[in-house]
Design an enzyme around this catalytic site. Structure first.
Site, mmCIF file in Angstrom:
data_model
loop_
_atom_site.group_PDB
_atom_site.id
_atom_site.type_symbol
_atom_site.label_atom_id
_atom_site.label_comp_id
_atom_site.label_asym_id
_atom_site.label_seq_id
_atom_site.Cartn_x
_atom_site.Cartn_y
_atom_site.Cartn_z
ATOM 1 N N SER A 238 0.174 1.129 3.409
ATOM 2 C CA SER A 238 1.083 1.953 3.673
ATOM 3 C C SER A 238 0.339 3.266 2.943
ATOM 4 C CB SER A 238 2.175 1.802 2.709
ATOM 5 O OG SER A 238 1.923 1.751 1.232
ATOM 6 N N LYS A 239 1.021 4.234 2.859
ATOM 7 C CA LYS A 239 0.292 5.260 2.387
ATOM 8 C C LYS A 239 -0.251 5.447 1.197
ATOM 9 C CE LYS A 239 2.528 9.304 5.017
ATOM 10 N NZ LYS A 239 3.963 9.922 5.191
ATOM 11 N N ARG A 240 0.279 4.759 0.407
ATOM 12 C CA ARG A 240 -0.138 4.534 -0.817
ATOM 13 C C ARG A 240 -1.579 4.267 -0.938
ATOM 14 N NH1 ARG A 240 0.872 0.248 -3.710
ATOM 15 N NH2 ARG A 240 1.875 -0.999 -1.902
ATOM 16 N N HIS A 241 -2.108 3.403 0.067
ATOM 17 C CA HIS A 241 -3.430 2.902 0.056
ATOM 18 C C HIS A 241 -4.501 3.791 0.583
ATOM 19 C CE1 HIS A 241 -0.894 -1.047 0.299
ATOM 20 N NE2 HIS A 241 -1.888 -1.183 -0.579
ATOM 21 N N GLY A 242 -4.000 5.222 0.764
ATOM 22 C CA GLY A 242 -4.906 6.242 1.620
ATOM 23 C C GLY A 242 -4.448 6.463 2.717
#
Ligand code: GLU
Length: 460
Positions: A238-242
């Site tokens: 998800s966005k959390r991972h970049g």
């Protein structure tokens, strides 16, 4: 003829998981001389947006995943879905269900209390009643009551689901609109899809879809469910991972070929090949060789691959890309952007990074205050001032520049770095660059002296 499809729901950007699924479906069709179809699953009116449709089309175009048919839009096929629903009703494969929400809630509650899995129990299945005035029933598919569905998934292997576990799926809502799983079936049927290659988050839907296809006497496609892409922490990406949006990689200066190369290799391997062209991938690709379990996304490996692919590109092609990352209005012939690109391309991970380094060849950078504080003092200033003279009369070439600088530091009892670092700061605004003589050669005598003079005048 082999026919595959990519069927994204336009509820956001094209993310890299979707891109990999698309790539596999595309490659499978290309390898077998088949057709690749793009279908936009936009029936969820609340979550689908034209911007997302555009983002998907842009992402596909940037990656070069060309499609032979489509894009087809489900919202433009409503009449066809209505027709098939009617056919299923006529053939006794579907029925009206009049259960109210309260009734369904009560039914589920009772099932839960009895320790059963909540599911529609088929109470309207035998009613055989057409809706009267003012009645707005849903329509359910009559799932077989017995037997099982066997899926010989090309990636996952054999998956068997007993029909007892499946209840009667709603295929049309109260307002008559068809539901998602049903539209997929009609589309795959009409578009004569032979291989459904999609994310394994849809594996649960497959037995129901197969039952509907059978009711339509359709020949069944083969299925290949591609595992998810996870972040380094094992969570779903998800966005959390970049960056997860394909177009963000474009903006960050990744090459489409590098992203495809990375995604192809993520969850599939051909010996120990890491860097390969799209053509090689198409030749080597076997859907059955896709790994069964989820793959972990590794941004560092992607950056490495991008770097390798940048190195492999011709300066001429690469400089055209670099150009798109630079402001207009610079004079890119002095020095030539191609030569600047050649000098810098070995050292960067992205085209954007290359452009940032290239920029200082076309506009004088403002000196970085921290670096000045760290590296500049009266003595260094004096050295720089003294350096101007030998430079002025020099035959401006890399080798002579190198020799002149060497000579200069030798005479003054300095190390090479003691003059090269301040010179870099003054001329390029940072301490890092390829070898200083190569940089100065490219920048040219006039511009080098101009920058030096400007700095010395400001410092005086
Ligand atoms: N529209 C689905 C998605 O975006 C894909 C459905 C399918 O491939 O069957 O996840």
């Amino acid at each position: 003829m082999i026919r595959t499809r990519f069927a994204p729901s336009p509820t956001g950007y094209l993310h890299i998981g979707g891109a990999r699924t698309a790539l596999y479906a595309w490659a499978y069709a290309r390898k077998h001389g088949g057709k690749f179809i793009l279908r936009i699953e936009d029936t969820d009116l609340e979550r689908s947006t034209p911007q997302s449709v555009q983002a998907i089309l842009d992402g596909m175009a940037w990656l070069g995943l060309d499609y032979d048919e489509g894009p087809f839009y489900q919202t433009q096929r409503m009449q066809r879905y209505a027709e098939v629903i009617q056919k299923l009703l006529n053939d006794g494969h579907a029925y009206y269900c009049y259960c109210s929400k309260t009734e369904l809630d009560r039914m589920r509650e009772e099932q839960r209390r009895a320790g059963l899995k909540p599911r529609y129990d088929g109470r309207c299945r035998g009613l055989d009643k057409k809706p009267g005035a003012g009645e707005t029933p849903v329509i359910r598919f009559k799932n077989p009551l017995e037997g099982k569905v066997v899926i010989d998934d090309l990636i996952k292997g054999r998956v068997v689901v007993s029909n007892e576990e499946l209840d009667d799926l709603i295929i049309a809502r109260q307002d008559g609109t068809p539901t998602y799983n049903f539209c997929v079936v009609v589309d795959d049927y009409d578009m004569q899809i032979t291989h459904v290659i999609r994310g394994d988050d849809h594996l649960n839907n497959t037995p129901r879809q197969i039952n509907i296809l059978k009711a339509l006497s359709a020949s069944l496609p083969q299925y290949a469910h591609v595992p998810m892409i996870l972040g380094q922490d094992g969570e779903r990406l998800s966005k959390r991972h970049g960056a997860v949006s394909v177009m963000q990689y474009k903006e960050e200066g990744y090459l489409p070929g590098a992203l495809l190369n990375y995604l192809a290799r993520l969850g599939w391997a051909h010996g120990d090949a890491e860097i390969f062209s799209l053509e090689e991938f198409v030749t080597w690709f076997e859907i059955t060789a896709v790994h069964k379990s989820a793959a972990k996304f590794d941004p560092e490996k992607l950056a490495w691959l991008n770097q390798e692919r940048i190195k492999m590109m011709s300066e001429q092609q690469l400089s055209q890309l670099v150009h798109t990352f630079l402001p207009s209005g610079f004079n890119f012939s002095k020095p030539s952007l191609e030569n600047v690109t050649k000098l810098l391309k070995e050292r960067v991970h992205t085209v954007k990074e290359l452009a940032e380094h290239a920029r200082v060849f076309y506009e004088t950078p403002s000196p970085n205050a921290d670096l000045l504080k760290q590296y500049m003092n009266a003595q260094i200033l004096e050295h720089l001032m003294a350096l101007r003279k030998p430079l002025e009369t020099l035959d401006w070439e890399r080798a002579t520049l190198h020799a002149a600088l060497k000579q200069f530091v030798k005479e003054r009892g300095l190390s090479f770095a003691q003059i090269a670092i301040p010179l870099r700061i003054v001329i390029l605004g940072s301490t890092q660059s390829p070898s200083i003589d190569a940089v100065l050669e490219l920048l040219g005598k006039a511009e080098t002296l101009h920058r030096l003079d400007r700095f010395l005048a400001d410092a005086a």
